[in-house]
Write a protein that holds these residues in place. Structure first.
Motif, PDB file in Angstrom:
ATOM      1  N   ASN A 148     -88.108  14.569   2.001  1.00  0.00           N
ATOM      2  CA  ASN A 148     -89.246  13.811   2.545  1.00  0.00           C
ATOM      3  C   ASN A 148     -89.952  12.957   1.502  1.00  0.00           C
ATOM      4  O   ASN A 148     -91.021  12.404   1.776  1.00  0.00           O
ATOM      5  N   ALA A 149     -89.367  12.868   0.317  1.00  0.00           N
ATOM      6  CA  ALA A 149     -90.036  12.147  -0.771  1.00  0.00           C
ATOM      7  C   ALA A 149     -89.614  10.692  -0.865  1.00  0.00           C
ATOM      8  O   ALA A 149     -90.143   9.951  -1.688  1.00  0.00           O
ATOM      9  N   GLY A 150     -88.658  10.254  -0.055  1.00  0.00           N
ATOM     10  CA  GLY A 150     -88.215   8.867  -0.122  1.00  0.00           C
ATOM     11  C   GLY A 150     -86.979   8.642   0.712  1.00  0.00           C
ATOM     12  O   GLY A 150     -86.554   9.500   1.486  1.00  0.00           O
ATOM     13  N   SER A 151     -86.377   7.471   0.559  1.00  0.00           N
ATOM     14  CA  SER A 151     -85.172   7.141   1.312  1.00  0.00           C
ATOM     15  C   SER A 151     -83.946   7.648   0.567  1.00  0.00           C
ATOM     16  O   SER A 151     -83.965   7.836  -0.647  1.00  0.00           O
ATOM     17  N   ALA A 152     -82.861   7.888   1.322  1.00  0.00           N
ATOM     18  CA  ALA A 152     -81.629   8.402   0.715  1.00  0.00           C
ATOM     19  C   ALA A 152     -80.465   8.118   1.644  1.00  0.00           C
ATOM     20  O   ALA A 152     -80.642   7.954   2.865  1.00  0.00           O
ATOM     21  N   THR A 153     -79.261   8.060   1.086  1.00  0.00           N
ATOM     22  CA  THR A 153     -78.056   7.916   1.900  1.00  0.00           C
ATOM     23  C   THR A 153     -77.749   9.245   2.586  1.00  0.00           C
ATOM     24  O   THR A 153     -78.268  10.297   2.204  1.00  0.00           O
ATOM     25  N   GLN A 154     -76.866   9.199   3.587  1.00  0.00           N
ATOM     26  CA  GLN A 154     -76.476  10.418   4.280  1.00  0.00           C
ATOM     27  C   GLN A 154     -75.784  11.377   3.325  1.00  0.00           C
ATOM     28  O   GLN A 154     -75.956  12.600   3.411  1.00  0.00           O
ATOM     29  N   ARG A 155     -74.989  10.821   2.386  1.00  0.00           N
ATOM     30  CA  ARG A 155     -74.307  11.681   1.404  1.00  0.00           C
ATOM     31  C   ARG A 155     -75.317  12.455   0.571  1.00  0.00           C
ATOM     32  O   ARG A 155     -75.157  13.659   0.327  1.00  0.00           O
ATOM     33  N   VAL A 156     -76.379  11.767   0.129  1.00  0.00           N
ATOM     34  CA  VAL A 156     -77.398  12.433  -0.682  1.00  0.00           C
ATOM     35  C   VAL A 156     -78.125  13.481   0.151  1.00  0.00           C
ATOM     36  O   VAL A 156     -78.369  14.603  -0.312  1.00  0.00           O
ATOM     37  N   ARG A 157     -78.455  13.156   1.394  1.00  0.00           N
ATOM     38  CA  ARG A 157     -79.177  14.118   2.232  1.00  0.00           C
ATOM     39  C   ARG A 157     -78.313  15.360   2.485  1.00  0.00           C
ATOM     40  O   ARG A 157     -78.812  16.494   2.433  1.00  0.00           O
ATOM     41  N   SER A 158     -77.033  15.169   2.746  1.00  0.00           N
ATOM     42  CA  SER A 158     -76.147  16.321   2.941  1.00  0.00           C
ATOM     43  C   SER A 158     -76.067  17.160   1.678  1.00  0.00           C
ATOM     44  O   SER A 158     -76.058  18.399   1.738  1.00  0.00           O
ATOM     45  N   SER A 159     -76.018  16.487   0.523  1.00  0.00           N
ATOM     46  CA  SER A 159     -75.950  17.204  -0.754  1.00  0.00           C
ATOM     47  C   SER A 159     -77.226  17.993  -1.008  1.00  0.00           C
ATOM     48  O   SER A 159     -77.188  19.103  -1.554  1.00  0.00           O
ATOM     49  N   LEU A 160     -78.376  17.436  -0.614  1.00  0.00           N
ATOM     50  CA  LEU A 160     -79.638  18.152  -0.791  1.00  0.00           C
ATOM     51  C   LEU A 160     -79.686  19.390   0.113  1.00  0.00           C
ATOM     52  O   LEU A 160     -80.142  20.456  -0.308  1.00  0.00           O
ATOM     53  N   TYR A 161     -79.226  19.253   1.356  1.00  0.00           N
ATOM     54  CA  TYR A 161     -79.192  20.425   2.234  1.00  0.00           C
ATOM     55  C   TYR A 161     -78.231  21.485   1.691  1.00  0.00           C
ATOM     56  O   TYR A 161     -78.525  22.687   1.724  1.00  0.00           O
ATOM     57  N   ALA A 162     -77.063  21.032   1.186  1.00  0.00           N
ATOM     58  CA  ALA A 162     -76.104  21.980   0.620  1.00  0.00           C
ATOM     59  C   ALA A 162     -76.692  22.676  -0.607  1.00  0.00           C
ATOM     60  O   ALA A 162     -76.505  23.888  -0.802  1.00  0.00           O
ATOM     61  N   SER A 163     -77.406  21.908  -1.437  1.00  0.00           N
ATOM     62  CA  SER A 163     -78.031  22.500  -2.624  1.00  0.00           C
ATOM     63  C   SER A 163     -79.099  23.505  -2.219  1.00  0.00           C
ATOM     64  O   SER A 163     -79.168  24.615  -2.763  1.00  0.00           O
ATOM     65  N   ALA A 164     -79.935  23.133  -1.260  1.00  0.00           N
ATOM     66  CA  ALA A 164     -80.979  24.050  -0.793  1.00  0.00           C
ATOM     67  C   ALA A 164     -80.353  25.325  -0.232  1.00  0.00           C
ATOM     68  O   ALA A 164     -80.850  26.433  -0.460  1.00  0.00           O
ATOM     69  N   ALA A 165     -79.239  25.183   0.507  1.00  0.00           N
ATOM     70  CA  ALA A 165     -78.553  26.358   1.049  1.00  0.00           C
ATOM     71  C   ALA A 165     -78.000  27.235  -0.074  1.00  0.00           C
ATOM     72  O   ALA A 165     -78.088  28.466  -0.015  1.00  0.00           O
ATOM     73  N   ALA A 166     -77.428  26.602  -1.106  1.00  0.00           N
ATOM     74  CA  ALA A 166     -76.884  27.361  -2.241  1.00  0.00           C
ATOM     75  C   ALA A 166     -77.995  28.108  -2.972  1.00  0.00           C
ATOM     76  O   ALA A 166     -77.834  29.282  -3.348  1.00  0.00           O
ATOM     77  N   PHE A 167     -79.137  27.439  -3.168  1.00  0.00           N
ATOM     78  CA  PHE A 167     -80.246  28.081  -3.882  1.00  0.00           C
ATOM     79  C   PHE A 167     -80.797  29.248  -3.055  1.00  0.00           C
ATOM     80  O   PHE A 167     -81.093  30.321  -3.581  1.00  0.00           O
TER      81      PHE A 167
END
Length: 427
Positions: free
Chosen positions: A169-188
């Protein structure tokens, strides 16, 4: 004159939940990745940085810290040698804690202002932001292998998951970046779940599990889906629910990823074998471990895999799971065999895993009537792990009870009782 405190570093550590000891561990791990040799920092080293006694750390240490923080050393309050810059000194009459809270609050206010409607241009979130989170995650993984099950590791992993979600929610991002952020959050969040399982905080682990599963679905990442369902199977095995454990582990094993990468297939099969051992399914256990070993031998070490997988799954872990299964089945000679194989292959930093394997070896030796050898083995477990890791502490308590039942009134029991007393005093 006293050195000027490094207020910027203190603020960054407070914002990201680092103590002096945990930051030292993270920097040591980062140094090992950079140089191939573990770093030698401890909490007093970091306190020297915060106090301003060290204004410009050595180059490799600076790079390791910058990789963790995603910021240049100068932004963390360090001053290059010969520079005319100085670290700001808070007025004598101010409370340093208040000053630090003010600075952290200022950072947060600035971030909100930057993302507020009407700002000149929205922030662009990129893979560099994801990479910075992953580098800090590597420090958490390293702490887990050293200590395991600690509440602080669980909290740091959960906080990092929240930080990854906040970036959405901090800015704009590509779908690849958003998927990577969700994957990272899931891993953490999955690491927080594992720390809770390892510390026997099962109700909290279930809460982390549900959030991790939802995040993994949003990411579409097969590797993290595998990790979460595999962890779920392990949790139910520890809870004595083998049917649920097998069902959860089957979700992981049926992912397409296990057909593409034999190493993931191997891990799924090895954990299935451990569950079948707990369920007293001897033939199923043997078959699962035979297939796990064969799949591991087929895997290509050069293939890309996530950091959490590379950090722990190898021949030593396969033997550790076989050790657990054989103990549960009462096959003590085979358990001892796998224990020795596991301990010989464990990487030096796997302190928690070494303590677990050593304790299980002691149980296997005691069950074969070798009380003296078993006691000598159990006494090799380091005091800090014996007293602060919930699983190890419980297994050692069970070992002491079994020893007293096997050799009541013996000098071996007296030796063990005295040794265990030293753990309580050092703790």
């Amino acid at each position: 004159m006293d050195a000027a405190r490094n207020i910027a570093l203190e603020a960054w550590m407070a914002e990201h939940g680092y103590s002096s000891n945990s930051l030292a561990e993270a920097v040591n791990s980062s140094l090992e990745r950079l140089t191939g040799r573990p770093g030698g920092l401890d909490g007093s080293s970091i306190r020297g940085w915060k106090a301003g006694r060290v204004k410009w750390p050595k180059s490799a240490t600076r790079k390791a810290l910058e990789d963790i923080a995603g910021l240049p050393a100068t932004a963390l309050g360090f001053v290059p040698r010969g520079s005319t810059l100085s670290i700001p000194v808070p007025p004598q009459q101010e409370d340093p804690d208040m000053k630090r809270r003010t600075l952290v609050g200022g950072i947060a206010t600035a971030a909100v202002a930057a993302a507020a409607p009407g700002a000149a241009s929205p922030r662009r979130i990129g893979m560099n932001d994801v990479d910075r989170l992953q580098k800090r995650f590597a420090g958490i993984v390293a702490s887990d292998h050293r200590h395991g099950g600690q509440l602080g590791i669980e909290q740091r992993a959960a906080a990092l998951a929240d930080e990854a979600l906040n970036l959405q929610n901090a800015g704009s991002a590509t779908q690849r970046v958003r998927s990577s952020l969700y994957a990272s959050a899931a891993a953490f969040r999955s690491s927080a779940m594992w720390a809770a399982i390892d510390g026997r905080r099962y109700d909290v682990a279930k809460t982390h599990m549900r959030e991790a599963q939802a995040l993994a679905e949003m990411s579409g990442d097969q590797a993290i889906k595998f990790r979460i369902w595999s962890h779920t199977g392990t949790m139910y095995r520890h809870l004595g629910r083998p049917a649920d454990a097998l069902a959860a582990n089957d979700v992981a094993r049926n992912l397409f990823l296990t057909r593409r990468d034999p190493l993931f297939a191997s891990l799924g099969l090895a954990r299935q074998g451990a569950i079948q051992g707990a369920a007293q399914d001897r033939s199923g256990m043997r078959r699962a471990f035979d297939q796990a070993q064969e799949a591991m031998l087929r895997s290509d070490p050069a293939d890309y895999r996530p950091v959490w997988m590379l950090a722990f799954y190898d021949q030593a872990e396969l033997d550790s799971l076989a050790l657990s299964a054989r103990l549960a089945l009462g096959d003590y000679p085979a358990a001892e065999y796998h224990a020795h194989r596991c301990l010989a292959a464990l990487r030096p930093h796997m302190i928690r895993s070494r303590a677990i394997a050593t304790t299980r070896l002691a149980h296997a030796q005691l069950a074969q009537g070798a009380a003296d050898a078993a006691t000598a083995t159990a006494m090799k477990v380091p005091a800090d792990v014996a007293t602060h890791h919930a699983r190890v502490a419980r297994m050692l308590q069970e070992f002491g009870a079994a020893l007293r039942a096997t050799a009541p009134g013996s000098t071996t029991v007296q030796t063990w009782t005295e040794h265990a007393a030293t753990w309580r005093t050092t703790a």
